[in-house]
Design a protein around this motif. Structure first.
Motif, PDB file in Angstrom:
ATOM      1  N   VAL A 107     -57.520 -32.796 -12.419  1.00 47.02           N
ATOM      2  CA  VAL A 107     -58.823 -32.488 -11.840  1.00 47.02           C
ATOM      3  C   VAL A 107     -59.374 -31.199 -12.431  1.00 47.02           C
ATOM      4  CG1 VAL A 107     -59.967 -31.689  -9.732  1.00 47.02           C
ATOM      5  CG2 VAL A 107     -58.575 -33.766  -9.691  1.00 47.02           C
ATOM      6  N   PHE A 108     -58.554 -30.163 -12.435  1.00 47.63           N
ATOM      7  CA  PHE A 108     -59.079 -28.889 -12.913  1.00 47.63           C
ATOM      8  C   PHE A 108     -59.285 -28.880 -14.431  1.00 47.63           C
ATOM      9  CE2 PHE A 108     -58.153 -27.616  -8.611  1.00 47.63           C
ATOM     10  CZ  PHE A 108     -59.321 -26.922  -8.320  1.00 47.63           C
ATOM     11  N   VAL A 112     -62.673 -30.656 -14.783  1.00 49.14           N
ATOM     12  CA  VAL A 112     -63.761 -29.780 -14.345  1.00 49.14           C
ATOM     13  C   VAL A 112     -64.026 -28.702 -15.400  1.00 49.14           C
ATOM     14  CG1 VAL A 112     -64.413 -28.031 -12.634  1.00 49.14           C
ATOM     15  CG2 VAL A 112     -63.454 -30.225 -11.887  1.00 49.14           C
ATOM     16  N   MET A 158     -74.859 -37.988 -11.215  1.00 43.12           N
ATOM     17  CA  MET A 158     -74.704 -37.288  -9.938  1.00 43.12           C
ATOM     18  C   MET A 158     -73.352 -37.625  -9.293  1.00 43.12           C
ATOM     19  SD  MET A 158     -75.182 -37.845  -6.408  1.00 43.12           S
ATOM     20  CE  MET A 158     -76.139 -39.344  -6.287  1.00 43.12           C
ATOM     21  N   GLU A 159     -72.978 -38.895  -9.300  1.00 45.16           N
ATOM     22  CA  GLU A 159     -71.744 -39.296  -8.602  1.00 45.16           C
ATOM     23  C   GLU A 159     -70.476 -38.820  -9.307  1.00 45.16           C
ATOM     24  OE1 GLU A 159     -71.619 -43.467  -7.695  1.00 45.16           O
ATOM     25  OE2 GLU A 159     -73.649 -43.415  -6.884  1.00 45.16           O
ATOM     26  N   TYR A 160     -70.485 -38.891 -10.634  1.00 44.12           N
ATOM     27  CA  TYR A 160     -69.272 -38.531 -11.368  1.00 44.12           C
ATOM     28  C   TYR A 160     -69.256 -37.074 -11.816  1.00 44.12           C
ATOM     29  CZ  TYR A 160     -68.052 -43.418 -11.296  1.00 44.12           C
ATOM     30  OH  TYR A 160     -67.721 -44.669 -10.873  1.00 44.12           O
ATOM     31  N   GLY A 161     -70.405 -36.422 -11.700  1.00 44.60           N
ATOM     32  CA  GLY A 161     -70.458 -35.009 -12.053  1.00 44.60           C
ATOM     33  C   GLY A 161     -70.293 -34.747 -13.537  1.00 44.60           C
ATOM     34  N   ILE A 178     -63.299 -36.449  -5.075  1.00 39.60           N
ATOM     35  CA  ILE A 178     -62.503 -35.240  -5.236  1.00 39.60           C
ATOM     36  C   ILE A 178     -63.437 -34.047  -5.062  1.00 39.60           C
ATOM     37  CG2 ILE A 178     -61.136 -33.851  -6.837  1.00 39.60           C
ATOM     38  CD1 ILE A 178     -59.590 -36.311  -6.161  1.00 39.60           C
ATOM     39  N   THR A 186     -63.746 -30.057  -5.439  1.00 38.41           N
ATOM     40  CA  THR A 186     -63.089 -28.882  -6.031  1.00 38.41           C
ATOM     41  C   THR A 186     -63.826 -27.634  -5.576  1.00 38.41           C
ATOM     42  OG1 THR A 186     -64.420 -29.280  -8.003  1.00 38.41           O
ATOM     43  CG2 THR A 186     -62.145 -29.966  -8.102  1.00 38.41           C
ATOM     44  N   VAL A 187     -63.040 -26.651  -5.193  1.00 36.10           N
ATOM     45  CA  VAL A 187     -63.610 -25.392  -4.715  1.00 36.10           C
ATOM     46  C   VAL A 187     -62.968 -24.255  -5.497  1.00 36.10           C
ATOM     47  CG1 VAL A 187     -63.996 -23.927  -2.694  1.00 36.10           C
ATOM     48  CG2 VAL A 187     -63.759 -26.408  -2.397  1.00 36.10           C
ATOM     49  N   PHE A 193     -74.429 -40.244  -0.550  1.00 37.16           N
ATOM     50  CA  PHE A 193     -73.560 -39.396  -1.371  1.00 37.16           C
ATOM     51  C   PHE A 193     -74.345 -38.185  -1.901  1.00 37.16           C
ATOM     52  CE2 PHE A 193     -71.518 -38.126  -5.321  1.00 37.16           C
ATOM     53  CZ  PHE A 193     -70.190 -38.091  -4.976  1.00 37.16           C
ATOM     54  N   ASN A 194     -75.574 -38.481  -2.322  1.00 39.54           N
ATOM     55  CA  ASN A 194     -76.419 -37.443  -2.895  1.00 39.54           C
ATOM     56  C   ASN A 194     -76.618 -36.249  -1.961  1.00 39.54           C
ATOM     57  OD1 ASN A 194     -78.125 -36.210  -4.598  1.00 39.54           O
ATOM     58  ND2 ASN A 194     -79.832 -37.643  -4.357  1.00 39.54           N
ATOM     59  N   LYS A 223     -73.348 -34.334  -1.334  1.00 38.59           N
ATOM     60  CA  LYS A 223     -73.066 -33.475  -2.485  1.00 38.59           C
ATOM     61  C   LYS A 223     -73.917 -32.206  -2.427  1.00 38.59           C
ATOM     62  CE  LYS A 223     -73.602 -33.718  -7.550  1.00 38.59           C
ATOM     63  NZ  LYS A 223     -72.497 -34.014  -8.425  1.00 38.59           N
ATOM     64  N   SER A 273     -67.971 -21.976  -6.033  1.00 37.15           N
ATOM     65  CA  SER A 273     -68.392 -23.278  -6.556  1.00 37.15           C
ATOM     66  C   SER A 273     -67.748 -24.394  -5.742  1.00 37.15           C
ATOM     67  CB  SER A 273     -67.984 -23.365  -8.035  1.00 37.15           C
ATOM     68  OG  SER A 273     -67.763 -24.703  -8.391  1.00 37.15           O
ATOM     69  N   LYS A 300     -67.769 -28.565  -5.532  1.00 35.98           N
ATOM     70  CA  LYS A 300     -68.279 -29.770  -6.182  1.00 35.98           C
ATOM     71  C   LYS A 300     -67.600 -31.002  -5.618  1.00 35.98           C
ATOM     72  CE  LYS A 300     -69.711 -27.805 -10.457  1.00 35.98           C
ATOM     73  NZ  LYS A 300     -70.920 -27.390  -9.765  1.00 35.98           N
ATOM     74  N   GLN A 350     -66.968 -35.094  -6.830  1.00 33.12           N
ATOM     75  CA  GLN A 350     -67.143 -36.123  -7.850  1.00 33.12           C
ATOM     76  C   GLN A 350     -66.328 -37.339  -7.455  1.00 33.12           C
ATOM     77  OE1 GLN A 350     -66.129 -32.681 -10.515  1.00 33.12           O
ATOM     78  NE2 GLN A 350     -66.731 -34.138 -12.090  1.00 33.12           N
ATOM     79  N   ARG A 351     -66.725 -38.504  -7.924  1.00 32.38           N
ATOM     80  CA  ARG A 351     -65.922 -39.692  -7.637  1.00 32.38           C
ATOM     81  C   ARG A 351     -64.577 -39.594  -8.348  1.00 32.38           C
ATOM     82  NH1 ARG A 351     -69.497 -45.082  -7.659  1.00 32.38           N
ATOM     83  NH2 ARG A 351     -67.403 -45.937  -7.840  1.00 32.38           N
ATOM     84  N   GLU A 352     -63.538 -40.074  -7.671  1.00 35.52           N
ATOM     85  CA  GLU A 352     -62.176 -39.860  -8.155  1.00 35.52           C
ATOM     86  C   GLU A 352     -61.883 -40.541  -9.498  1.00 35.52           C
ATOM     87  OE1 GLU A 352     -59.105 -41.560  -5.725  1.00 35.52           O
ATOM     88  OE2 GLU A 352     -57.569 -40.219  -6.500  1.00 35.52           O
TER      89      GLU A 352
END
Lengths: 452, 89
Positions: A7-8, A11, A65-68, B4, B6-7, B57-58, B61, B74, B76, B78-80
């Motif tokens: 994940v990281f 990102v 947007m969904e997958y970033g 997922i 993430t912070v 979802f929007n 988010k 931060s 965020k 995102q889909r897994e």
């Protein structure tokens, strides 16, 4: 903990190293838009494009947007217009270009490719008209991109077309002189053009392609460079291995996005093009990857070897990661679009001749190179011929996208804006190629093309 | 569908509380949490189940991101699939 690390890593790749999906390109066949009336044909073209692509931008934005993961461009490629327009009997295809432009604006894509002709062995009626329409089409439309295939390994090099394209490039430069001859940035002259390339300006929807298809181009020069910083000083085979692993991850992201776009639009997924496509932004440069390998500046001796290894390792990493790799797939070296290339030209490390050598091992060719505005037509043609020869003999795609910037000379800088970037005008060889180009005719296909 | 979150940001009191509050508002349940402090930086990954999410979802988010902006970290989501896909065949 594996997921945590993954994940990281992902990102970081997206946020710090500029991993992105460079383009999702919808290929649309216009074969059923052929009509003996130009007006009817154009109406069908407009309706077909705006029908199939109406949700392209929306779906792209939603997936982003969904997958970033950023999806930078949404684009359209169509069947080469010379094939579609010739039945109309018209003697200028500018109106077809305007129709494409209008359709592109309607659906919100920033480029539409396919104002194209395939003339590697000779001109059909429509081909000649299309090519003659290019300068006006590129100056009077905003989003239309044009390409002409003038050579292939199977057919050889059409030197009449090569000669003609020198003039077309110059005319396009002149007609767009108020914008640093920007029209030439939307014109690609190919050898061995591919039917499923998602990248502009050279994308078109080949005749053997399905009705409609989505092709995806991924990118990530920044990710590759960062990965290489971790193997500083290691032998080159270790570096190659590292590039492969990185290319694998980049490609997987593209494969996922491609599948998603295809599912949501109900359009088959064509290919994934895993090219490293740079931008003028810092940290998104192919040249800097080559320098990270140990070259003081891109363009010095050793650059061709470094690029060859990079190009090959990218392909090897990507091929395993996708169900269908195609397009150009490799490393792009567009000069004005790559911050490291621009700086290599500025400090004198990178010359035109070295760039030509590099194109024999990269995935495309002489790309986005600004040259003096008073360059002769025959010199442009000779550059195209050289590049085509590299492609034809080496069984690979090569292309020329060259901009003789009207009114500028060596020492000046051309500004194209946005992703197209800027660069100093590069010097060319001063000696003439005119008598060679004026011969015209055809350079026959090489002996190794006879494979049957 | 899993997401997922993430912070990452300077450690401070109440980060997990703040993120969890958004999850409760949207009826999103937590399936896994991994969290550590790296050189004073709070780093957290949450796997969340979005199957019963209330709302879009929007907006979910945006809500997480604006919470992050409020306290300068931060956040965020995102889909897994993107994470699994990129690292496995």
């Amino acid at each position: 903990m594996t997921l945590y690390n993954n994940v990281f890593e992902t990102v970081r790749m997206i946020e710090k190293e500029k991993l992105d999906i460079r383009t999702i390109t919808m290929g649309i066949s216009l074969m059923d838009c052929i009509d003996s009336s130009g007006d009817k044909s154009r109406q069908r073209i407009y309706d077909k494009i705006t029908g199939y692509a109406q949700n392209l931008v929306k779906v792209g934005d939603q997936i982003e947007m969904e997958y970033g993961i950023p999806i930078i461009n949404k684009r359209i490629a169509v069947t080469p217009i010379s094939l579609i327009a010739s039945a109309s009997g018209e003697d200028n295809y500018l109106e077809f270009a305007k129709t494409l432009d209008k359709a592109a604006k309607e659906v919100g894509v920033n480029f539409i490719g396919g104002f194209s002709a395939l003339v590697q062995k000779g001109f059909a009626n429509g081909d000649r008209i299309l090519i003659d329409s290019i300068p006006q089409a590129l100056s009077e439309t905003e989003r239309v991109c044009s390409s002409v295939n003038i050579a292939s390994t199977k057919a050889g090099i059409n030197m009449d077309a090569v000669k003609l394209m020198g003039k077309i490039v110059k005319d396009t430069a002149y007609l767009t002189r108020d914008r640093d001859s920007l029209g030439c940035a939307k014109l690609v002259i190919f050898a061995n053009a591919v039917d499923d390339n998602p990248f502009m300006a050279g994308a078109f929807h080949g005749v053997g392609e399905p009705e409609v298809v989505v092709n995806v181009g991924v990118s990530g020069p920044g990710v590759v460079k960062c990965a290489m910083e971790k193997v500083k000083g290691e032998p080159l085979h270790v570096v190659a291995e590292n590039i492969k692993k990185t290319a694998f991850k980049i490609t997987r992201a593209g494969q996922l996005i491609g599948n998603e776009v295809s599912n949501r639009l109900g359009v088959p997924f064509g290919i994934l093009d895993l090219s490293l496509a740079p931008t003028p932004e810092i940290g998104d440069s192919v040249a800097r990857i080559l320098e990270e390998m140990g070259l003081e500046a891109c363009g010095t001796h050793g650059t061709t070897a470094a690029l060859a290894m990079l190009n090959d390792a990218v392909k090897k990493g990507g091929i395993m990661a996708s169900s269908s790799v195609g397009g150009l797939s490799g490393a792009f070296i567009p000069v004005s679009e790559d911050e490291g290339m621009i700086s290599a030209v500025q400090n004198g490390a990178l010359t035109f001749d070295k760039l030509e050598a590099m194109t024999s091992v990269c995935s495309v060719g002489l790309d986005m190179i600004a040259v003096p505005g008073d360059t002769k037509e025959s010199t442009i043609s000779a550059i195209i011929a050289d590049e085509a020869a590299i492609g034809v003999i080496n069984n690979k795609t090569t292309a020329v996208r060259i901009i003789p910037v009207h009114g500028k000379d060596v020492g000046d800088t051309a500004e194209f804006g946005g992703l197209l970037g800027y660069m100093p005008i590069m010097a060319l060889n001063k000696f003439s190629s005119e008598a060679f180009i004026n011969r015209g005719g055809r350079i026959p296909a090489p002996i190794h093309s006879f494979k049957n | 569908m899993n997401g997922i979150i993430t912070v990452v940001g300077k450690d401070q009191v109440g980060i997990i509380h703040g993120v969890s509050k958004v999850l409760v508002d949207y009826n999103v349940s937590v399936e896994d949490i991994n969290q550590t402090i790296l050189k004073g930086y709070f780093t957290m990954m949450m796997r969340v189940n979005l199957a019963n999410m209330k709302g879009e979802f929007n907006t979910f988010k945006q809500k997480l991101e604006s919470y992050g902006e409020e306290i300068d970290i931060s956040v965020k989501v995102q889909r897994e699939e993107i994470f699994n896909y990129m690292h496995n065949i």
